[in-house]
Design an enzyme around this catalytic site. Structure first.
Site, mmCIF file in Angstrom:
data_model
loop_
_atom_site.group_PDB
_atom_site.id
_atom_site.type_symbol
_atom_site.label_atom_id
_atom_site.label_comp_id
_atom_site.label_asym_id
_atom_site.label_seq_id
_atom_site.Cartn_x
_atom_site.Cartn_y
_atom_site.Cartn_z
ATOM 1 N N TYR A 79 0.891 -1.227 -0.014
ATOM 2 C CA TYR A 79 -0.029 0.209 -0.028
ATOM 3 C C TYR A 79 0.782 1.101 -0.076
ATOM 4 O O TYR A 79 1.816 1.228 0.569
ATOM 5 C CB TYR A 79 -0.848 -0.075 1.225
ATOM 6 C CG TYR A 79 -2.499 -0.142 0.800
ATOM 7 C CD1 TYR A 79 -2.667 0.915 0.244
ATOM 8 C CD2 TYR A 79 -3.163 -1.066 1.254
ATOM 9 C CE1 TYR A 79 -4.238 0.939 -0.418
ATOM 10 C CE2 TYR A 79 -4.524 -1.141 0.992
ATOM 11 C CZ TYR A 79 -5.018 -0.093 -0.024
ATOM 12 O OH TYR A 79 -6.279 -0.170 -0.438
ATOM 13 N N GLU A 81 -0.432 4.845 -0.315
ATOM 14 C CA GLU A 81 -1.086 6.121 -0.664
ATOM 15 C C GLU A 81 -0.379 7.503 -0.616
ATOM 16 O O GLU A 81 0.596 7.494 0.421
ATOM 17 C CB GLU A 81 -2.331 6.172 0.097
ATOM 18 C CG GLU A 81 -3.350 5.292 -0.147
ATOM 19 C CD GLU A 81 -4.750 5.564 0.588
ATOM 20 O OE1 GLU A 81 -4.734 6.373 1.642
ATOM 21 O OE2 GLU A 81 -5.642 4.698 0.434
ATOM 22 N N ASP A 228 -6.294 13.968 -25.185
ATOM 23 C CA ASP A 228 -6.427 12.821 -24.951
ATOM 24 C C ASP A 228 -5.732 11.769 -25.658
ATOM 25 O O ASP A 228 -6.349 11.421 -26.867
ATOM 26 C CB ASP A 228 -8.003 12.274 -24.469
ATOM 27 C CG ASP A 228 -8.168 10.727 -24.223
ATOM 28 O OD1 ASP A 228 -7.197 9.931 -24.374
ATOM 29 O OD2 ASP A 228 -9.388 10.400 -23.828
ATOM 30 N N THR A 254 -3.572 6.152 -22.010
ATOM 31 C CA THR A 254 -3.559 4.762 -21.275
ATOM 32 C C THR A 254 -1.985 4.243 -21.796
ATOM 33 O O THR A 254 -1.285 4.871 -22.814
ATOM 34 C CB THR A 254 -4.456 3.815 -22.004
ATOM 35 O OG1 THR A 254 -4.311 3.945 -23.535
ATOM 36 C CG2 THR A 254 -5.988 4.307 -21.463
ATOM 37 N N LYS A 257 -2.051 0.485 -24.930
ATOM 38 C CA LYS A 257 -2.661 0.549 -26.290
ATOM 39 C C LYS A 257 -1.545 0.548 -27.312
ATOM 40 O O LYS A 257 -0.529 -0.423 -27.219
ATOM 41 C CB LYS A 257 -3.599 1.645 -26.697
ATOM 42 C CG LYS A 257 -4.893 1.437 -25.737
ATOM 43 C CD LYS A 257 -5.731 2.507 -26.222
ATOM 44 C CE LYS A 257 -7.275 2.181 -25.643
ATOM 45 N NZ LYS A 257 -7.239 3.075 -24.415
ATOM 46 N N ARG A 263 -2.080 -2.292 -18.514
ATOM 47 C CA ARG A 263 -3.257 -1.695 -18.457
ATOM 48 C C ARG A 263 -3.267 -0.570 -17.460
ATOM 49 O O ARG A 263 -2.805 -0.818 -16.262
ATOM 50 C CB ARG A 263 -4.497 -2.616 -18.188
ATOM 51 C CG ARG A 263 -4.647 -3.839 -19.141
ATOM 52 C CD ARG A 263 -5.784 -4.515 -18.946
ATOM 53 N NE ARG A 263 -6.909 -3.473 -19.581
ATOM 54 C CZ ARG A 263 -7.435 -3.477 -20.857
ATOM 55 N NH1 ARG A 263 -6.730 -4.183 -22.029
ATOM 56 N NH2 ARG A 263 -8.440 -2.514 -21.008
HETATM 57 N N1 DSN Z 1 -10.849 0.989 -24.574
HETATM 58 C C1 DSN Z 1 -11.113 1.929 -25.504
HETATM 59 C C2 DSN Z 1 -11.254 1.582 -26.833
HETATM 60 O O1 DSN Z 1 -11.422 0.336 -27.242
HETATM 61 O O2 DSN Z 1 -11.052 2.453 -27.688
HETATM 62 C C3 DSN Z 1 -12.597 2.408 -24.888
HETATM 63 O O3 DSN Z 1 -12.483 2.820 -23.584
#
Ligand code: DSN
Length: 448
Positions: A79, A81, A228, A254, A257, A263
């Site tokens: 943990y 925080e 984004d 993110t 991707k 993730r």
């Molecule tokens: N995971 C994203 C996508 O597939 O583009 C959507 O949140």
């Protein structure tokens, strides 16, 4: 009835089985299983699925064995925080080192002034950015979901659409050079509604998103600008897409991707906004950070800093273009007529007016081709049914597939859509898919 081995395992899940000579521990150590037969069976099946079918979901990738190992490390036990040097729990000496390492690598990767690596996901990153920049009810301009945006860009069923006053913009009409972000509309709306924030970024937009015109419009109306970069972070890191870092006030993204990490999410911003962003992530939105995932992020940022990542990013785009050309030669219409990034968006209607995205997705899956249905701009069908398919090349590029394989995949997709409902034709395509996948195993393929 529980066996002695089961009882031992229940009483001592710490690895003594290995010292006792039991093979479960050995299998765990070699990464072949976790020693729980039911869990292992499912992991094994998923591993086989990932290896024997084509992974074309545009938001997915194959993380490296090093990323997977870090995500499965002892840091899951801790943990923490707070932030490095300012934790609410003891025992964080090494966690602090790890989080600082991840931050240093990320800041270097994108030339960012300040970064936060704690967001559990891209949605959390956006939620934290809104929390830092907005008050409930504030007006925000963003691309709507049905035009290619994201749930967190103001969808009425999402917290964003419920807490803030999102005004949607979209793409231009279909036609030569059409279905591109409508910057005239963005500028008109911005002048009219005077948003506090303008959001750029998309999940189903196959073209480059240039941050410069957004910055210009935001400056003109006195709005903040959030980019984004969830989908294209890896393309930006690899230098094949324009960088919003240093242009936008805040960049969210993110890590799993095109960036090919675990993730998770991350945020970058100027020093001026650093305190507000950090406070919004913790304690504003999240509690304890996932330090095992932050370790995996550190690994992924290190991988993205290598020169070879530039080649990877360029290959993703070259592959998407090759896939686009092949799909077009199969008679499929592509939204915007092609792609500049890692994905193509297929408008199924000219191919077959009766063929919905849902049916196409199912037909492809039966043939071993995994993709997702997606709304297209102006889609007459619901988001659950849709008239489109989204296909991405990041994951299969990681396996080493190149343009010739993308040409083949386009033909397999055409065949699968045309022979939907024909079991033997579909099964023959699935065999061809499996044969292709066998030649291009993902990294760490033997590890479930
Ligand atoms: N995971 C994203 C996508 O597939 O583009 C959507 O949140």
């Amino acid at each position: 009835m529980a066996t002695v081995m089961d009882r031992n395992r229940d009483m001592n899940p710490n690895g003594d089985m290995n010292r006792n000579g039991d093979d479960q521990g050995v299998r765990y150590a070699s990464g072949v299983g976790v020693g729980d037969p039911e869990v292992d069976a499912i992991l094994q099946s998923e591993s086989v699925r990932q290896r024997s079918t084509l992974q074309l979901i545009a938001s997915e990738n194959f993380a490296s064995p090093a990323v997977l190992a870090a995500a499965g490390s002892v840091l899951t036990n801790k943990y923490a925080e707070g932030y490095p040097g300012r934790r609410y729990y003891a025992g964080n000496r090494f966690v602090d080192q790890m989080e600082s390492l991840a931050k240093e690598r990320l800041a270097r990767l994108f030339g960012a002034e300040h970064v936060n690596v704690q967001p559990h996901s891209g949605s959390n990153a956006n939620a934290a950015a809104y929390l830092a920049l907005l008050e409930p009810g504030d007006t925000v301009l963003a691309m709507s979901l049905d035009q290619g945006g994201h749930l967190t860009h103001g969808s009425p069923v999402n917290f964003s659409g419920r807490l803030y006053d999102f005004v949607p913009y979209g793409v231009t009409a279909a036609g030569p050079d059409g279905e591109r972000i409508d910057f005239d509309q963005v500028a008109d709306l911005a002048r009219r509604v005077r948003p506090k924030l303008i959001v750029a970024g998309a999940t189903a937009y196959p073209r480059v998103i240039d941050p410069a015109p957004f910055r210009q419009i935001a400056d003109e109306v006195g709005a903040r600008f959030l980019f984004d970069a969830a989908h294209v972070a890896g393309l930006i890191a690899g230098g094949v897409h324009p960088s919003p870092f240093g242009v936008a006030d805040v960049v969210t993204f993110t890590t799993h991707k095109t960036l090919r990490g675990p993730r998770g999410g991350a945020i970058a911003c100027s020093e001026e906004l650093a305190k507000g962003i950090d406070k919004a992530v913790f304690p504003g939105l999240q509690g304890g950070p996932l330090e095992h995932v932050i370790a995996a992020k550190a690994v992924a940022f290190g991988e993205a800093l290598r020169p070879s990542f530039k080649q990877y990013a360029a290959a993703i785009v070259a592959n998407a273009k090759a896939l686009a050309a092949s799909l077009e030669s199969e008679g499929l219409r592509l939204v915007s007529g092609g792609t500049d990034n890692h994905l193509v968006l297929v408008d199924l209607r000219p191919f077959d007016e009766e063929l919905s995205g849902k049916v196409a997705q199912e037909a492809l899956e039966a043939a071993g081709i995994v993709a997702n249905r997606n709304q297209i701009p102006g889609d007459p069908r619901s988001p659950f049914v849709t008239s489109g398919l989204r296909l991405g090349t990041a994951a299969q590029t990681t396996t080493g597939m190149g343009e010739p394989e993308m040409e083949t995949i386009g033909r397999l997709i055409g065949r699968a859509l045309r022979s939907r409902g024909d079991e033997s034709a579909t099964s023959a395509i699935a065999d061809d898919v499996a044969g292709l996948c066998q030649k291009f195993p993902p990294p760490g393929a033997e590890r479930p």
